[in-house]
Design a protein around this motif. Sequence first.
Motif, short mmCIF file in Angstrom:
data_model
loop_
_atom_site.label_atom_id
_atom_site.label_comp_id
_atom_site.label_asym_id
_atom_site.label_seq_id
_atom_site.Cartn_x
_atom_site.Cartn_y
_atom_site.Cartn_z
N UNK A 46 -4.48 3.52 -8.94
CA UNK A 46 -4.60 2.30 -8.42
C UNK A 46 -5.16 1.15 -9.10
N UNK A 47 -6.60 1.25 -9.84
CA UNK A 47 -6.95 0.20 -10.69
C UNK A 47 -5.99 -0.31 -11.92
N UNK A 48 -5.22 0.64 -12.38
CA UNK A 48 -4.36 0.48 -13.53
C UNK A 48 -3.17 -0.18 -13.15
N UNK A 49 -2.65 -0.05 -11.58
CA UNK A 49 -1.41 -0.92 -11.48
C UNK A 49 -1.63 -2.02 -10.55
N UNK A 50 -2.73 -2.42 -10.57
CA UNK A 50 -3.02 -3.82 -9.88
C UNK A 50 -2.16 -4.95 -10.38
N UNK A 51 -1.82 -5.22 -11.33
CA UNK A 51 -0.79 -6.08 -11.73
C UNK A 51 0.47 -5.84 -10.96
N UNK A 52 1.06 -4.87 -10.91
CA UNK A 52 2.21 -4.48 -10.08
C UNK A 52 1.87 -4.71 -8.57
N UNK A 53 0.91 -4.26 -8.27
CA UNK A 53 0.65 -4.23 -6.65
C UNK A 53 0.58 -5.84 -6.45
N UNK A 54 -0.02 -6.55 -7.42
CA UNK A 54 -0.17 -8.21 -7.13
C UNK A 54 1.22 -8.59 -7.13
N UNK A 106 -13.03 16.94 -13.88
CA UNK A 106 -14.46 16.27 -13.36
C UNK A 106 -14.52 16.59 -11.97
N UNK A 107 -13.42 17.22 -11.40
CA UNK A 107 -13.71 17.60 -10.02
C UNK A 107 -12.73 16.51 -9.27
N UNK A 108 -12.04 15.95 -9.68
CA UNK A 108 -11.19 15.04 -8.77
C UNK A 108 -9.81 15.81 -8.15
N UNK A 160 0.70 -1.27 -0.10
CA UNK A 160 0.04 -0.01 0.02
C UNK A 160 0.79 1.13 -0.10
N UNK A 161 1.91 1.40 0.76
CA UNK A 161 2.64 2.59 0.90
C UNK A 161 3.80 2.52 -0.10
N UNK A 162 4.17 1.50 -0.56
CA UNK A 162 5.01 1.48 -1.85
C UNK A 162 4.15 2.37 -3.04
N UNK A 163 2.98 2.00 -3.00
CA UNK A 163 2.14 2.61 -4.28
C UNK A 163 1.96 3.95 -4.05
N UNK A 164 1.61 4.31 -2.68
CA UNK A 164 1.53 5.87 -2.41
C UNK A 164 2.90 6.62 -2.77
N UNK A 199 -6.88 6.62 -6.14
CA UNK A 199 -7.50 5.81 -5.81
C UNK A 199 -8.41 5.53 -7.05
N UNK A 200 -8.98 6.37 -7.73
CA UNK A 200 -9.75 5.98 -9.07
C UNK A 200 -9.26 5.96 -10.32
#
Length: 282
Positions: free
Chosen positions: A193-201, A180-182, A92-96, A189-190
């Motif tokens: 994170x969804x695009x780096x799921x393979x790296x996180x796994x 869009x206001x992000x 988690x914190x490596x991703x951050x 998070x939106x």
Amino acid sequence: MTYKRKKLIKKLIMHFCLIIFTAVMLYPLIWMASSSLKESSQVFVDAHHLIPEAWNFSNYADGWAGFGGITFATFFKNSFIITTLATIGSVVFSAVVAYGFSRINFRGKKFWFIVMMLTMMLPFEMVMIPQYIMFSWFQWIDTYLPLIAPSFFGVPFFIFLMMQFIRTIPRELDQAARIDGCNTISIFFRIIVPLIVPAMMTATIFSFYWRWDDFMAPLIYLQTPEKYPLSLALKLFSDPNSVTNWGGLFAMTTLSLLPIVVIFFIFQRYIVDGISTSGLKG
């Protein structure tokens, strides 16, 4: 000789070589599993035979009984606690941190990135004593904190791996999300994170392997047997002042490998995807 026959011969040779290499790699594991079913006195006397003359399943019961009233259920539990918490923190914190280095501009960014990469070159033996002194100041000795807390600051290898994914994600996605206001956190998070799921796994799998097999760090920081993970508990079987229970040792070693084997076969495709693919597929 026809082309098809040549191709068939090449395939047969290749498969034969792969089978030989696989047998060589798996032989130590097969020997260990076989030794777990032999009498302790016959483990090394009959070492060249993989099939035991007498199947002794009591080694598993004797080994599971543990030492001093502490069963291996406690050691398994300790290993799962350490491994799970350390893995969550490191991923988690490596991703951050990777997101910060890849997408956020701040003063000294290049300098701190170089410092982080240099820490990958430091052997554990070099930082072992300073870390022990620091954790002793914190009064963390004989607790799980020295084994878990550092993971919540990120792991340089995982940070670098995830940065390569994030850099392949077009910045136009960030800009569209801001329209869009992000904000920065929402984009992370939106979008990221969804695009780096393979790296996180991939990071999750490697972190689990490393923490589960870690021996040196628990040996340094843990002093109470009730807190030992499996790596230290297995060492208790070897006693130079008495007879070593080799059957129980190999039985518990075989059981300790089961979580790693299960995770590998379930998530093995993520190892390849996490290293070879990019963060965004066209």
